[in-house]
Write an enzyme that holds these catalytic residues in place. Sequence first.
Site, mmCIF file in Angstrom:
data_model
loop_
_atom_site.group_PDB
_atom_site.id
_atom_site.type_symbol
_atom_site.label_atom_id
_atom_site.label_comp_id
_atom_site.label_asym_id
_atom_site.label_seq_id
_atom_site.Cartn_x
_atom_site.Cartn_y
_atom_site.Cartn_z
ATOM 1 C CE1 TYR A 1 -51.964 20.093 44.836
ATOM 2 C CE2 TYR A 1 -53.204 21.515 43.332
ATOM 3 C CZ TYR A 1 -52.370 20.245 43.499
ATOM 4 O OH TYR A 1 -51.944 19.727 42.338
ATOM 5 C CB CYS B 1 -57.331 24.425 45.701
ATOM 6 S SG CYS B 1 -58.753 23.638 44.621
ATOM 7 C CG PHE C 1 -62.591 23.908 42.513
ATOM 8 C CD1 PHE C 1 -63.774 24.202 42.151
ATOM 9 C CD2 PHE C 1 -61.393 24.632 41.830
ATOM 10 C CE1 PHE C 1 -63.985 25.081 40.839
ATOM 11 C CE2 PHE C 1 -61.511 25.258 40.530
ATOM 12 C CZ PHE C 1 -63.073 25.605 40.021
ATOM 13 C CB CYS C 2 -59.519 21.854 48.284
ATOM 14 S SG CYS C 2 -58.601 21.064 46.796
#
Length: 382
Positions: A117, A120, A122-123
């Site tokens: 995503y 996101c 973390f991404c």
Amino acid sequence: MMAAACARTLGKVGRLVLDTPTCRFTNTAAFVPRISIRCQGRAYGTGGSGFRSRFSLAAPVRGSGRVLGCAFLLGGGFGLYQTIKLTLQHHLAEKEADINIHAPDLDTDLKLTLYQYKTCPFCSKVRAFLDYHRLPYEIVEVNPVMRQEIKWSTYRKVPILMVNGTVQLNDSSVIISALKTYISSKDKTISEILACYPEMKAKNDRGKDVIEFGNKYWVMVHDADADQLYPGKDSRKEEIKWRKWADDWLVHLISPNVYRTPTEALASFDYIVREGKFGSFEGFFAKYFGAAAMWIISKRLKNKHNLQADVRQDLYKAVNDWVAAIGKNKQFMGGDEPNLADLAVFGVLRVMEGLQSFDDMMEHTKVKKWYSRMQKATQHVS
């Protein structure tokens, strides 16, 4: 390169002129320009600062050949000086603008596909790592409602990184540690490295089964490689400490801040829908109902993580703590170049760009200079 070519050509022609009997100097060496240009602590040339030339003639100049030869050398020498000067000035300007923080291009045959995503955190951490290390990768934006793009995976979270279409890496910190191990040592395959980060089942604070990964903040390199990768006494320990801090604390400040008020929640979901992969109906539903839901949930998150009534204050304090930990004498936590902690913190904070929380953070903390350097360091090159 251009300055060196000019020097070689001038030297050949100058020797031909000086070898003619109509042009002789009592001190030909003194006539050659002596150049010294300082560039980031390195000296180029052998003379003093600036351009200096002097010459004396053994006798009054006689004949057009002598005048022509001397004029040629004088003009050629000055031209060479100007060429070197302009070339190095241009080089210095580029270095100052770039501040020499780009990681070198890596000779790797990895084919990487990132399932993500876009908004996101973390991404975003993984993208920051890949961009900094100039690792080419393809992106598959996952629909956050149906998640059809990762229906083939038993691991249902993002990010997921597929390597060469066969090896699956899960969890942002595992992805980063495994890839850093690979590019730092190159003596193991990705599959062999992945065995160093075993998947483990655990229970969270609500008693729900979750998947965790062992050693996920460790870069698995030999001692010799570790000494080169972590030259400072406590640099490895500090990198791990702040990577964990980014995952365990900083990331939990994002949602309460971007959904702090109904207006901010709506603006955040407008950005999420615009940048994400939604159908028209899903987008409308996500924007208005999602914004309302996340505004309510953000209040619960604030209580869960014991945040202050004004969650901005927790964000400001966290960011200023990070800047203070870097210190005044370093460009990055990693020194002259970003380390994995720099990339993790930058990746988390970057998801707020374009939102009110980001503007407030820039205005009320000391993070701006570091953040600007990180933007340059991770600038994506297609």
